[in-house]
Design an enzyme around this catalytic site. Structure first.
Site, short mmCIF file in Angstrom:
data_model
loop_
_atom_site.label_atom_id
_atom_site.label_comp_id
_atom_site.label_asym_id
_atom_site.label_seq_id
_atom_site.Cartn_x
_atom_site.Cartn_y
_atom_site.Cartn_z
N VAL A 11 0.83 -1.21 0.00
CA VAL A 11 0.00 0.00 0.00
C VAL A 11 0.86 1.26 0.00
O VAL A 11 0.63 2.19 -0.77
CB VAL A 11 -0.95 0.01 1.20
CG1 VAL A 11 -1.71 1.33 1.30
CG2 VAL A 11 -1.94 -1.15 1.10
N ASP A 30 11.04 3.57 5.49
CA ASP A 30 10.91 2.18 5.94
C ASP A 30 12.13 1.85 6.77
O ASP A 30 13.23 2.36 6.51
CB ASP A 30 10.81 1.23 4.74
CG ASP A 30 10.17 -0.09 5.11
OD1 ASP A 30 10.80 -0.88 5.86
OD2 ASP A 30 9.04 -0.37 4.67
N CYS A 263 -5.89 -9.43 1.96
CA CYS A 263 -7.02 -8.61 2.35
C CYS A 263 -8.26 -9.40 2.76
O CYS A 263 -8.72 -9.32 3.90
CB CYS A 263 -7.38 -7.63 1.23
SG CYS A 263 -6.12 -6.38 0.92
#
Length: 453
Positions: A11, A30, A263
């Protein structure tokens, strides 16, 4: 506007490259140094069509940057997107928000007055309000806004979904957060994309409700496929007719071995657990999760049954390991359940997948990975199609027939027309379709009327 995105997973990275494509200055953060090093060298850590090209274009234009230093990236940022993972908890049901709350703690000291924190990751209703409380408690005098902006990206078409979405949902508690989020998505509004402005809780719950409903749709057609097999009907014809009804639509009506990915399984379980915790059990969602898990097991059993009395010593060519095509994601893929069952039964698995090998080869050490479908089929007692990659739609069935030791094809995605494999000498087993009718048609030289199957 200076935008920072925390997290360069699926995402976060897609969001970063797409927003930089709008012309904004974007810094992605990150704590995985190796991943950031690769991104700085324009090496994409995920397989997602279109992402790598946009990564190169916007990095070259100095609009897209990568760092491991969350403090420097957050200082002076007008907007901070949080796009970290929200995986399932250890019990496999609730959502684990520890990464999200950890990111909030890290960015809070650097937030400037007027900053807007946008939660992009999937989180249950009430999470954004909790984030507001955390920041306000740590910095009582800070003037800031919190927005819930759920993503509705499909793996394999994420760039298209971001740039041409069905809708953009902006949940906000104040006008400034709402206006800043609207400004970011203005390029989409100009192309008539619906921008839905709502509350924090509405936005959070809408994401879960959407995924759970689509999961139920998949599970529904899978159960109808079982009924078709018992009655001689063709599930692809039935689904095609259903899909012509605008109230139903034709998307997510493809029968198969069950849904997987990052998901649908996770979000359906999380919604069910959350709803039960607040005293509003979601029976349909709970049943969907249960039926889907049984579906995967049943598909594995179907493969084992087709192999005969024993699978021990037999070889199976498994074509497709990812949970869907055009991604490298194998999380909760139905193919994994099938692989486990085959290995447990003493079979040898020879697998081919255009993208899965890089990430799946290490955890699936007992699988023999092959460079193409024909190498995988060499000496196989069965060919199983578990993912509908385009490369599997136009297989040279004569070549495949020459490679196998036993001409058995189990098509769990209905990739082929029923008469084609039989015409090339295969015993063909598919989902929700009468094989006997197709074979009879071939024997008598009749052409079946096939609309979509």
């Amino acid at each position: 506007m200076k935008i920072t995105i925390i997290g360069t997973g699926y995402v976060g990275l897609v969001t970063g490259v797409c927003i930089s494509e709008f012309g904004f200055d974007v810094t992605c953060v990150d704590n995985d140094a190796a991943k950031i090093a690769d991104l700085k060298n324009n090496i994409c850590p995920i397989y997602e069509p279109g992402v790598e090209q946009m990564l190169r274009t916007n990095s070259s234009a100095q609009r897209l940057h990568f760092t491991t230093d969350i403090a420097s990236a957050t200082v002076g940022a007008d907007v901070v997107f949080i796009a970290v993972g929200t995986p399932s908890s250890k019990n496999g049901r609730e959502v684990d928000l520890s990464f999200l709350f950890g990111a909030v703690k890290e960015i809070t000291p650097q937030l400037k007055n007027g900053a807007v924190v946008i939660i992009k990751c999937t989180a249950v209703a009430g999470t954004a309000a909790k984030v507001r409380e955390m920041i306000a408690k740590a910095r009582p005098k800070l003037d800031f806004s919190v927005v819930s902006n759920p993503e509705f990206l499909r793996e394999g078409s994420a760039v298209e979904d971001f740039m041409r979405p069905d809708r953009v949902v902006i949940g906000a508690h104040d006008s400034r957060g709402r206006e800043v989020a609207e400004q970011i998505y203005r390029p989409l509004k100009l192309q008539s994309t619906p921008i839905r402005l709502t509350s924090l809780e509405d936005a959070e719950l809408a994401k879960y409700a959407s995924n759970a409903f689509l999961a139920m749709k998949v599970t529904f057609i899978n159960e109808i496929a079982d009924l078709c097999e018992k009655t001689g009907a063709n599930v692809m014809e039935v689904a095609d007719i259903m899909g012509l009804d605008e109230r139903i639509g034709d998307r997510f009506l493809r029968a198969g071995p069950g849904f997987g990915g990052s998901c649908f399984p996770k979000d359906s379980r999380a919604l069910a657990a959350f709803a039960r915790s607040v005293g509003a059990p979601q029976s349909l969602v709970e049943t969907t999760v249960e039926v889907n898990e049984r579906r995967k097991t049943e598909m594995a059993r179907r493969v084992l049954t087709a192999l005969g009395k024993s699978a021990r010593g037999k070889t199976v060519a498994l074509l497709g390991v990812t949970f869907k095509p055009d991604t490298d994601d194998v999380r909760e893929a139905p193919a994994l359940t099938i692989i486990d069952a085959l290995l447990a039964a003493g079979a040898t698995v020879r697998a081919f997948d255009p993208q899965a090998r890089r990430d799946a080869e290490e955890p699936l050490k007992k699988v023999n990975w092959c460079k193409d479908p024909y190498e995988a089929a060499q000496g196989a007692h069965a060919v199983v199609i578990a993912t509908e990659w385009n490369v599997l739609r136009a297989l040279d069935l004569d070549r495949l027939r020459e490679a196998v030791a036993n001409p058995l094809m189990i098509d769990l995605r209905n990739v082929h027309r029923r008469k084609e494999p039989a015409r090339h000498g295969f015993k063909y087993i598919s989902i929700g379709r009468s094989v006997a009718e197709a074979n009879q048609a071939l024997e008598h030289g009749r052409e079946l009327r096939v609309v979509s199957g």
